[in-house]
Design an enzyme around this catalytic site. Structure first.
Site, PDB file in Angstrom:
ATOM      1  CD  GLN A   1       4.643   8.354  -3.945  1.00 35.77           C
ATOM      2  OE1 GLN A   1       5.103   7.701  -4.537  1.00 35.77           O
ATOM      3  NE2 GLN A   1       3.023   8.512  -4.090  1.00 35.77           N
ATOM      4  N   GLY A   2       6.211   8.873   0.780  1.00 42.23           N
ATOM      5  CA  GLY A   2       6.179   7.903   2.149  1.00 42.23           C
ATOM      6  C   GLY A   2       4.341   6.926   2.306  1.00 42.23           C
ATOM      7  CE1 TYR A   3       1.011   8.912  -0.468  1.00 38.08           C
ATOM      8  CE2 TYR A   3       1.068   7.906  -2.457  1.00 38.08           C
ATOM      9  CZ  TYR A   3       1.031   8.828  -2.084  1.00 38.08           C
ATOM     10  OH  TYR A   3       0.092   9.881  -2.632  1.00 38.08           O
ATOM     11  CB  SER A   4       5.697   1.065  -0.264  1.00 39.80           C
ATOM     12  OG  SER A   4       4.820   1.812  -1.287  1.00 39.80           O
ATOM     13  CD  GLU A  56       4.220   7.016  -8.346  1.00 39.19           C
ATOM     14  OE1 GLU A  56       3.716   6.307  -7.544  1.00 39.19           O
ATOM     15  OE2 GLU A  56       5.742   6.932  -7.930  1.00 39.19           O
TER      16      GLU A  56
HETATM   17  C1  LIG Z   1      12.357   1.277  -8.189  1.00 38.13           C
HETATM   18  C2  LIG Z   1      11.243   1.275  -7.118  1.00 38.13           C
HETATM   19  C3  LIG Z   1      10.184   2.442  -6.651  1.00 38.13           C
HETATM   20  C4  LIG Z   1       9.620   2.786  -5.618  1.00 38.13           C
HETATM   21  N1  LIG Z   1       9.338   4.462  -4.572  1.00 38.13           N
HETATM   22  C5  LIG Z   1       8.285   4.345  -3.737  1.00 38.13           C
HETATM   23  C6  LIG Z   1       8.514   5.691  -3.067  1.00 38.13           C
HETATM   24  O1  LIG Z   1       9.249   6.950  -2.982  1.00 38.13           O
HETATM   25  N2  LIG Z   1       7.624   6.230  -1.856  1.00 38.13           N
HETATM   26  C7  LIG Z   1       6.759   4.438  -1.776  1.00 38.13           C
HETATM   27  O2  LIG Z   1       5.864   4.333  -1.149  1.00 38.13           O
HETATM   28  N3  LIG Z   1       6.840   3.431  -2.491  1.00 38.13           N
HETATM   29  C8  LIG Z   1       8.406   3.052  -3.641  1.00 38.13           C
HETATM   30  N4  LIG Z   1       7.875   2.064  -3.803  1.00 38.13           N
HETATM   31  C9  LIG Z   1       6.802   1.334  -3.439  1.00 38.13           C
HETATM   32  C10 LIG Z   1       6.227   0.374  -4.568  1.00 38.13           C
HETATM   33  O3  LIG Z   1       5.150   1.162  -4.942  1.00 38.13           O
HETATM   34  C11 LIG Z   1       5.721  -1.328  -4.061  1.00 38.13           C
HETATM   35  O4  LIG Z   1       6.778  -2.009  -4.759  1.00 38.13           O
HETATM   36  C12 LIG Z   1       4.465  -1.515  -5.467  1.00 38.13           C
HETATM   37  O5  LIG Z   1       3.146  -1.417  -5.091  1.00 38.13           O
HETATM   38  C13 LIG Z   1       4.099  -2.865  -5.213  1.00 38.13           C
HETATM   39  O6  LIG Z   1       4.326  -3.321  -3.140  1.00 38.13           O
HETATM   40  P1  LIG Z   1       4.885  -4.508  -2.465  1.00 38.13           P
HETATM   41  O7  LIG Z   1       6.093  -4.050  -3.752  1.00 38.13           O
HETATM   42  O8  LIG Z   1       5.394  -4.244  -1.613  1.00 38.13           O
HETATM   43  O9  LIG Z   1       4.949  -6.540  -3.257  1.00 38.13           O
HETATM   44  P2  LIG Z   1       3.671  -6.899  -2.595  1.00 38.13           P
HETATM   45  O10 LIG Z   1       2.242  -6.014  -3.452  1.00 38.13           O
HETATM   46  O11 LIG Z   1       3.476  -7.515  -2.505  1.00 38.13           O
HETATM   47  O12 LIG Z   1       3.009  -7.567  -4.995  1.00 38.13           O
HETATM   48  C14 LIG Z   1       4.463  -8.518  -5.283  1.00 38.13           C
HETATM   49  C15 LIG Z   1       3.538  -8.529  -6.581  1.00 38.13           C
HETATM   50  O13 LIG Z   1       1.847  -9.397  -5.807  1.00 38.13           O
HETATM   51  C16 LIG Z   1       0.793  -8.812  -7.216  1.00 38.13           C
HETATM   52  N5  LIG Z   1       0.721  -8.776  -6.107  1.00 38.13           N
HETATM   53  C17 LIG Z   1       0.326  -8.131  -5.306  1.00 38.13           C
HETATM   54  N6  LIG Z   1      -1.610  -7.891  -4.862  1.00 38.13           N
HETATM   55  C18 LIG Z   1      -2.341  -8.402  -6.482  1.00 38.13           C
HETATM   56  C19 LIG Z   1      -3.552  -8.444  -6.297  1.00 38.13           C
HETATM   57  N7  LIG Z   1      -4.466  -7.721  -6.229  1.00 38.13           N
HETATM   58  N8  LIG Z   1      -3.618  -8.684  -7.878  1.00 38.13           N
HETATM   59  C20 LIG Z   1      -2.852  -9.193  -8.849  1.00 38.13           C
HETATM   60  N9  LIG Z   1      -1.219  -8.872  -8.591  1.00 38.13           N
HETATM   61  C21 LIG Z   1      -1.412  -8.733  -7.199  1.00 38.13           C
HETATM   62  C22 LIG Z   1       1.709  -7.852  -7.302  1.00 38.13           C
HETATM   63  O14 LIG Z   1       1.149  -7.254  -9.016  1.00 38.13           O
HETATM   64  C23 LIG Z   1       3.672  -8.762  -7.690  1.00 38.13           C
HETATM   65  O15 LIG Z   1       3.559  -8.760  -9.003  1.00 38.13           O
HETATM   66  C24 LIG Z   1       8.841   1.947  -5.129  1.00 38.13           C
HETATM   67  C25 LIG Z   1       9.217   0.636  -5.470  1.00 38.13           C
HETATM   68  C26 LIG Z   1      10.326   0.693  -6.353  1.00 38.13           C
HETATM   69  C27 LIG Z   1      10.230  -1.058  -7.633  1.00 38.13           C
END
Ligand SMILES: Cc1cc2nc3c(=O)[nH]c(=O)nc-3n(C[C@H](O)[C@H](O)[C@H](O)COP(=O)(O)OP(=O)(O)OC[C@H]3O[C@@H](n4cnc5c(N)ncnc54)[C@H](O)[C@@H]3O)c2cc1C
Lengths: 397, 362
Positions: A129-132, A247
């Site tokens: 899944q290429g989202y993040s 998901e």
């Molecule tokens: C084990 C694992 C597997 C993953 N697999 C995939 C994958 O296959 N494909 C993919 O695309 N992504 C994947 N991810 C990524 C995942 O979706 C992101 O890590 C997640 O959405 C958070 O984004 P970030 O890491 O940039 O953290 P950030 O968005 O920077 O968040 C950091 C902190 O800030 C808080 N925060 C941010 N914005 C807000 C808001 N508006 N209100 C309140 N709090 C906020 C968050 O809750 C968190 O506590 C994976 C992540 C993990 C840990």
């Protein structure tokens, strides 16, 4: 409320039990998480057997390689219960079968459904899944990886991150900016990208579990045929959210919770110290009972949500809470197991002595990853509050 | 197959809530709660007329002949509206005790009176969960003696008094030798009492006074599910009040519900409430349809709903700020309703310990 087992269901249960009994030798043990790397041939064979019997891909239409059964709550309950009781894997799941396939069924065109669904449910195509992206996590619609039209192709440049199983995957479903002129949410498309395409580089990232479950993925002038867009151009946000909905249900599956709870109970009944079994310690027992009630509630909740799905009823706020509630319970189950092992709960080496602690520690860490992945707990709370309870949206910074 | 409420059950809930909101609004609840007996004859007859009191009573005895899920749906509506009605003791625990332990004659007589709203029955069961020195009942040559310190739905015409070995006496409230002392609790929407019996001749010994521990168990299981349903209804309303307040109250120039600290409290309440709602339905359904699981699930439902209910009513109060702490604002009625639910028929830890016992863990 009708949960009565008809003779047909009793027969189905007997058939499933018999199947599990007969195939004990080749059955895969149930594990948490996706580990497509180990014993792939065995996993594929097990998957084929499950589909053949209709125990995997049960409700996927026949023309796309599934079993074509009508959705049936009790059949699903029976499968969950019997596989859990036997401690046997329900087969290959994860991003492809559990997230992309339902998305394609909803939004894909006929050609996409015919090309991808059957090999995906058989486990032959592994998806990621290429989202993040580094700059687009919780604020997913901020993705910058872009695709520019060139003849029948798109040319993709940019970077994804945290991409689980990208190192093993044959295909990616990605969220890519194709309409730079459009607004943030309207500029995205949902693109199916073959991972072997020249210009894609995958760099594994080590995680806290000590393994490399996820990766960075770099795109340099990667050519992707335009026919690989799912839905229409610019509809990527809507379609990506369909996948996310699946998901979130997957990550917090009540069948997985029930399986974990059974293993926890088994551990607590077996783990002995001089002062007795772990379950004889009142503090441990009380925590177990609290979790047992929660898992039971999640099981009932999942039956209720499935019923809503089958009847086409909008479940309201209840439909938004599964991921937040379920992932937390999963993490707490592992936390209790570790506490029950007391000092030896920290063992993380190879070998039989460390096996229980190692497994539960990995579960404990992995489930924390699931609390973050797929939309963090905080983002889930925003969604529940804004979309479910109708609280005002965040003012823009 | 289907997991959820039927159309009839949704209608029952809707019509009961509509009636209560119109005819027994909180101002009226407060009036009734201020009375000594805490009883409203008009409300009681309406509940009889709507089939709520006879929900579990067989049709032959003038009831609706429905199941515990229907009773739970009614209890959710009553809890939601903090209704001052002795539904638990009379319409549920007494009916189940009669059904499980009563003779044919006792069943038809008492059940038809219950369905018609002619009689209210209290339950003296606290000692089954927590024995204190000098409490509990015993029987000697057909007479009942002993003490119960917290009778549920007191201010009734009769009191069900079980002995620890499972004999169930039905004692008239004005029987010679019986002392009934009202007890004040946090929850004025329901009545509690302490009773002392000295050689009291019960009006009835259910089933001739044979020990029927199984019947007692069923009575308690049903009671626990209904308490859980009451807590569900009360928590649901407290959450709605918090959400409504968070949308309307403005501080720092914006609705407080746009602050994440507040928004997330509301989300946490909803995330606790919704799965718990499904658990109540399941426990009620299991009572009638899945006997092997009924007791365990009832204990879990009771404990879990009271835990999350407690979290919800205190959090909803917090979201209201100072106004939530006042007497004038009504929220504390819900806070106290759940507070009482929490301790009835075994506090959460006692119910969990019961669940442990049933699984052979103690
Ligand atoms: C084990 C694992 C597997 C993953 N697999 C995939 C994958 O296959 N494909 C993919 O695309 N992504 C994947 N991810 C990524 C995942 O979706 C992101 O890590 C997640 O959405 C958070 O984004 P970030 O890491 O940039 O953290 P950030 O968005 O920077 O968040 C950091 C902190 O800030 C808080 N925060 C941010 N914005 C807000 C808001 N508006 N209100 C309140 N709090 C906020 C968050 O809750 C968190 O506590 C994976 C992540 C993990 C840990």
């Amino acid at each position: 409320m009708d949960l009565s087992y008809s003779p047909r269901h009793e027969a189905f249960r007997a058939e499933v039990r018999d199947f599990l009994e007969r195939h004990r030798a080749e059955a895969l043990t149930a594990l948490l998480g996706v580990d497509a790397g180990t014993a792939r041939e065995r996993a594929l064979a097990w998957q084929r057997l499950l589909i053949e019997h209709g125990y995997a891909a049960r409700t996927i239409p026949k023309e796309y390689g599934g079993h074509g059964a009508a959705p049936d709550l009790l059949e699903r309950v029976i499968l969950d219960e019997e596989f859990n009781r036997a401690g046997v894997s329900r087969g290959i799941g994860g991003q492809g079968p559990d997230m992309l396939v339902p998305t394609l069924l909803e939004h894909g065109n006929e050609e996409q459904k015919r090309s991808y669904i059957a090999p995906t449910i058989r486990g032959e195509i592994i998806w990621c899944q290429g989202y993040s992206e580094p700059g687009a996590g919780s604020d997913l619609a901020a993705v910058q990886t872009r695709a520019v039209e060139d003849g029948d192709d798109f040319v993709v440049n940019g970077q994804k991150i945290w991409t689980t199983t990208a190192h093993l995957a044959h295909m990616m479903f990605g969220l890519i900016r194709t309409e730079p002129e459009a607004s943030k949410h309207a500029g995205l498309s949902y693109l199916l990208i073959p991972m072997q395409t020249p210009g894609i580089e995958v760099r594994p990232l080590g995680t806290m579990t000590g393994h490399s479950e996820f990766n960075e993925v770099f795109f340099t002038d990667v050519r992707v045929p335009k026919r690989n867009v799912v839905g229409r151009r610019g509809e990527g946000w809507k379609i990506a959210n369909t996948t996310l909905k699946h998901e979130r249900n997957l990550l917090a599956s009540s069948a997985l919770l029930e399986g974990s709870l059974l293993r926890l109970i088994d551990l607590l009944e077996r783990t002995e110290t001089e002062s007795g079994r772990a379950i004889d310690r009142p503090g441990i027992r009380d925590r177990l009972l609290r979790l047992q009630a929660r898992v039971l509630a999640m099981r009932c909740h999942s039956l209720r949500m499935l019923t809503c799905g089958i009847k086409g009823e909008w479940p309201g706020t209840a439909g938004l809470v599964t991921k937040l509630a379920g992932c937390e319970i999963s993490h707490q189950i592992a936390g209790l197991a570790i506490d029950a092992l007391a000092e030896t709960g920290i063992l993380y080496g190879e070998g039989a002595k460390a096996q229980a602690a190692r497994t539960w520690q990995a579960h404990y860490m992995f489930s924390l990853g699931l609390i973050i992945g797929g939309g963090t707990a905080q983002i889930q709370k925003n969604i529940i509050a804004e979309r479910g309870l109708g609280l005002p949206r965040e003012p823009r910074a | 197959m289907d997991f959820g409420l039927s159309e009839e059950q949704r209608l029952l809930h809707e019509s009961l809530v509509r009636y209560l909101e119109a005819e027994v609004p909180v101002s009226r609840v407060r009036e009734i709660a201020a009375r000594d007996d805490g009883h409203d004859p008009a409300l009681w007859s309406k509940l009889a007329e709507m089939g709520v009191l006879g929900v579990l009573v067989p049709e032959a005895a003038g009831g609706s002949g429905l199941g515990l899920l229907d009773a739970a749906v009614a209890a959710t509506a009553l809890g939601r509206c903090v209704a001052p009605a002795a539904f638990l003791g009379t319409a549920v625990m007494a009916v189940i005790a009669l059904r499980e332990a009563g003779s044919d004659a006792q069943r038809s007589e008492w059940m038809s009176r219950i369905a018609a709203g002619e009689v209210r029955i209290a339950v003296a069961a606290t000692e089954l969960f927590a024995r204190r020195a000098g409490t509990g009942f015993h029987a000697e040559s057909g007479k009942l003696s002993g003490r119960s310190i917290l009778v549920l739905d007191a201010c009734a015409d009769a009191i069900l008094c079980p002995t620890p070995d499972g004999r169930i006496a039905l004692v008239a409230s004005d029987a010679p030798g019986l002392g009934v002392e009202p007890v004040e609790t946090i929850d004025r929407t329901r009545r509690f009492a302490e009773i002392v019996a000295e050689n009291v001749a019960p009006t009835e010994w259910l089933g001739g006074g044979e020990a029927r521990p199984g019947a007692l168990r069923r009575m308690i299981d049903a009671g626990r599910v209904i308490v859980a349903a009451d807590a569900l209804g009360a928590s649901e309303r407290a959450l709605e009040k918090a959400v409504a307040y968070a949308r309307e109250r403005v501080q720092f120039g914006r609705p407080i519900g746009s602050f994440q600290a507040v928004k997330h409290l509301c989300a946490e309440m909803a995330a606790e409430l919704e799965p718990a709602r499904s658990l109540v339905w399941y426990a009620a359904h299991a009572f009638d349809a899945i006997p092997a699981e009924a007791s365990l699930v009832a204990a879990h439902a009771k404990a879990h709903l009271c835990e999350i209910g407690t979290f919800i009513v205190r959090t909803a109060t917090e979201v209201h700020g100072g106004i939530g702490f006042t007497d004038a604002h009504d929220l504390h009625l819900w806070f106290k309703r759940v507070g009482a639910d929490r301790q009835m028929l075994g506090s959460p830890d006692a119910a969990r310990e019961d669940a442990a016992r049933q699984q052979g863990w103690v």
